[in-house]
Motif scaffolding. Structure first.
Motif, PDB file in Angstrom:
ATOM      1  N   PRO A  64      -7.663   2.868  -7.238  1.00 19.06           N
ATOM      2  CA  PRO A  64      -7.522   1.023  -6.343  1.00 19.06           C
ATOM      3  C   PRO A  64      -6.183   0.371  -7.836  1.00 19.06           C
ATOM      4  O   PRO A  64      -5.826   1.391  -8.489  1.00 19.06           O
ATOM      5  CB  PRO A  64      -8.543   1.076  -7.217  1.00 19.06           C
ATOM      6  N   PRO A  65      -6.239  -0.272  -7.172  1.00 20.44           N
ATOM      7  CA  PRO A  65      -4.772  -1.044  -8.343  1.00 20.44           C
ATOM      8  C   PRO A  65      -5.442  -1.321  -9.845  1.00 20.44           C
ATOM      9  O   PRO A  65      -6.645  -1.832 -10.232  1.00 20.44           O
ATOM     10  CB  PRO A  65      -5.009  -2.398  -7.742  1.00 20.44           C
ATOM     11  N   LEU A 115      -2.904   5.714  -1.691  1.00 21.97           N
ATOM     12  CA  LEU A 115      -4.256   6.435  -1.098  1.00 21.97           C
ATOM     13  C   LEU A 115      -3.470   7.806  -0.831  1.00 21.97           C
ATOM     14  O   LEU A 115      -2.417   8.091  -0.635  1.00 21.97           O
ATOM     15  CB  LEU A 115      -3.846   5.850   0.485  1.00 21.97           C
ATOM     16  N   ILE A 136       1.011  -1.112   0.108  1.00 20.56           N
ATOM     17  CA  ILE A 136      -0.052  -0.309   0.239  1.00 20.56           C
ATOM     18  C   ILE A 136       0.768   1.335   0.205  1.00 20.56           C
ATOM     19  O   ILE A 136       1.430   0.959   0.814  1.00 20.56           O
ATOM     20  CB  ILE A 136      -1.228  -0.147   1.793  1.00 20.56           C
ATOM     21  N   ALA A 183       0.105  -1.864  -6.639  1.00 23.17           N
ATOM     22  CA  ALA A 183      -0.863  -1.381  -5.073  1.00 23.17           C
ATOM     23  C   ALA A 183      -1.796  -0.846  -5.014  1.00 23.17           C
ATOM     24  O   ALA A 183      -2.206   0.232  -5.860  1.00 23.17           O
ATOM     25  CB  ALA A 183       0.950  -0.882  -4.915  1.00 23.17           C
ATOM     26  N   ILE A 184      -2.322  -0.661  -3.943  1.00 21.73           N
ATOM     27  CA  ILE A 184      -3.154   0.449  -3.577  1.00 21.73           C
ATOM     28  C   ILE A 184      -2.808   1.500  -3.593  1.00 21.73           C
ATOM     29  O   ILE A 184      -1.981   1.264  -2.431  1.00 21.73           O
ATOM     30  CB  ILE A 184      -3.926  -0.585  -2.133  1.00 21.73           C
TER      31      ILE A 184
END
Lengths: 286, 191
Positions: A213-214, A200, A117, A197-198
């Motif tokens: 989002p991925p 944020l 992440i 990966a995510i």
């Protein structure tokens, strides 16, 4: 460790941030308002990223923190120590070993995996803010998908400088809907925004959270005759010889001598450990 | 087996268990079609373990909850009120709604957000008899290529997706398994 709740924040704050993260993931690129808290560090030091990381971390995580690609700057060291103290999580400087990476203004050179992440610290989340100062207006522009002003800005770059001179915080369109500020990463990093990966994004002072989002489609804005170009200094790293990494320029003396080094310190160190050499690697370790 | 009452069945260690539960919830919301397991609470019947854990992870006095159909029992109301303090409301005011698909319908009664604030929409926790990676074909953010997920009502969910960026978001729960469907996902019937 026991003096703090896990990861510093109280549970109700974490729930509020977690709900914002879920809505941010459901509407990629849209900035979700959240009730940002006072953190024991000044605004501008990554309070948004810290709050998102705090709401995301579990005790099993390994945290890496970078500032402009480097693990050893004040900001990165402070935040890493903060979570060592308040969450008791393991920390690392190796990109591949981290499960959560908090970053200021860079995406690591190494390809991120789906088990990772990436949390960005964001100073100004609103890509339209310097074009339209009123929040009520920018919110309406997003709702109407009215992004002509952003193209005018890029066009004015071309008319004044002959090319799109925006070099960082280069605006992107997410999943064909929202124009988003990818935080002040160099535009060299923009193609990496489509990753496994995510991702944020947390803006503490401005109280916004947004997310990718991925595998979300992320397009850097451009024109047919002036296509988007990721750029970097036209050199190889003077320490590890890498030609594919983003470089920092370092002035070395009063005579104007300079060197170029990888901004991603872990990438550079890993390459040197494998025996890669650059122009200045014979000299004393810098 | 402990006797279920409104005071029992919560998290043993809330900060840690809620962190793990949220990570799983975030992962499935970021990757529609993926199924994760969430445990941590022992909610009263008919709530599933995963639905109870999601409610305790995400709800508090700031979020209104709608209990649909057979989950709207006195026991569930007391349990949720004791552990979260969340106000229980009607469907049109709910931030979170919980129940079976039939009990939650019609979908139109839930908030879908406003053009300026699409985040002000309901999140539905749908209790399912079965949850597996088969059936409807999903594409969109969070999905590499195509994902598959058993969905209760494809046409209704397609209508919801067509409202994008407005619309509801869904968790599908079954025992200790959870999957999610954000409004950004495009849905096609199995073909």
């Amino acid at each position: 460790m026991n003096e703090y709740n896990f990861a510093y924040l109280d549970e109700q704050t974490k729930r509020m941030i977690r709900r914002a993260i879920l809505k941010a993931l459901a509407v990629p690129g849209y900035q979700v308002p959240f009730a940002s808290r006072e953190m024991p560090m000044p605004y501008g030091w990554g309070t948004g990223g810290v709050q998102v990381s705090a709401a995301t971390l579990t005790p099993d995580d390994t945290l890496k923190v970078i500032d402009q690609g480097a693990d050893d700057t004040t900001n990165a060291v402070s935040i890493r120590k903060f979570f060592e103290n308040t969450a008791g999580v393991a920390t690392t400087e190796e990109t591949a070993k981290a499960t959560v990476i908090q970053t200021r203004h860079r995406i690591p050179e190494a390809k991120l995996t789906e088990d990772q992440i990436l949390v960005y610290q964001v100073p100004i989340p609103e890509p339209l803010r310097f074009l339209e100062p009123r929040e009520t207006e920018t919110r309406k522009m997003h709702s109407l998908e009215e992004y002509g002003l952003m193209h005018v800005k890029l066009y004015e770059d071309i008319s004044q400088h002959g090319a799109i001179s925006t070099a960082y915080a280069y605006p992107v369109k997410v999943s064909g809907r929202y124009v988003m500020d990818p935080s002040p990463i160099p535009k060299f990093d923009n193609p990496k925004l489509e990753m496994d990966a995510i991702q944020l994004f947390g803006a503490g002072r401005e109280q916004r959270i947004y997310a990718l989002p991925p595998h979300t489609k992320v397009v850097s804005l451009d024109f047919e005759d002036y296509p988007f170009e990721p750029t970097k200094a036209d050199h190889a790293c003077d320490l590890c010889g890498a030609e594919d990494s983003y470089l920092d320029e370092v002035i070395m003396d009063d005579a104007g001598n300079r060197m170029f080094v990888c901004s991603d310190t872990d990438y550079c160190r890993t390459r040197r450990a494998r025996g890669s050499q650059g122009r200045l690697s014979k000299e004393d370790e810098i | 087996m402990i006797v279920q009452n409104q005071f029992s069945g919560g998290f043993q260690n809330a900060p840690i268990e809620a962190a793990h539960a949220f990570r799983a919830a975030m992962t499935v919301m970021a990757r529609p079609g993926e199924i994760r397991r969430i445990i941590g609470t022992h909610p009263p019947a008919p709530l599933s373990v995963v639905a109870g854990t999601l409610l305790l992870t995400l709800c508090d006095p700031d979020t209104s909850v709608f209990l649909a159909g057979e989950v709207d029992t006195n026991v569930v109301r007391q349990w949720l009120t004791f552990h979260t303090g969340a106000p229980l409301v009607t469907a049109d005011q709910a931030d979170f709604a919980i129940g079976t698909w039939q009990a939650l319908m019609p979908l139109g009664q839930f908030r879908i957000g406003t053009p300026e604030y699409p985040d002000r929409s309901a999140t539905l926790i749908v209790e399912c008899d079965d949850l597996n990676q088969a059936g409807a074909m999903l594409t969109g953010p969070g999905i590499k290529g195509v994902a598959r997920l058993s969905l209760p009502d494809i046409p209704m969910l397609q209508t919801n997706a067509a409202l994008y960026p407005l619309g509801c978001d869904f968790f599908f729960t079954c025992g200790d398994k959870v999957a999610a469907l954000p409004r950004s996902t495009q849905i096609k019937a199995e073909g």
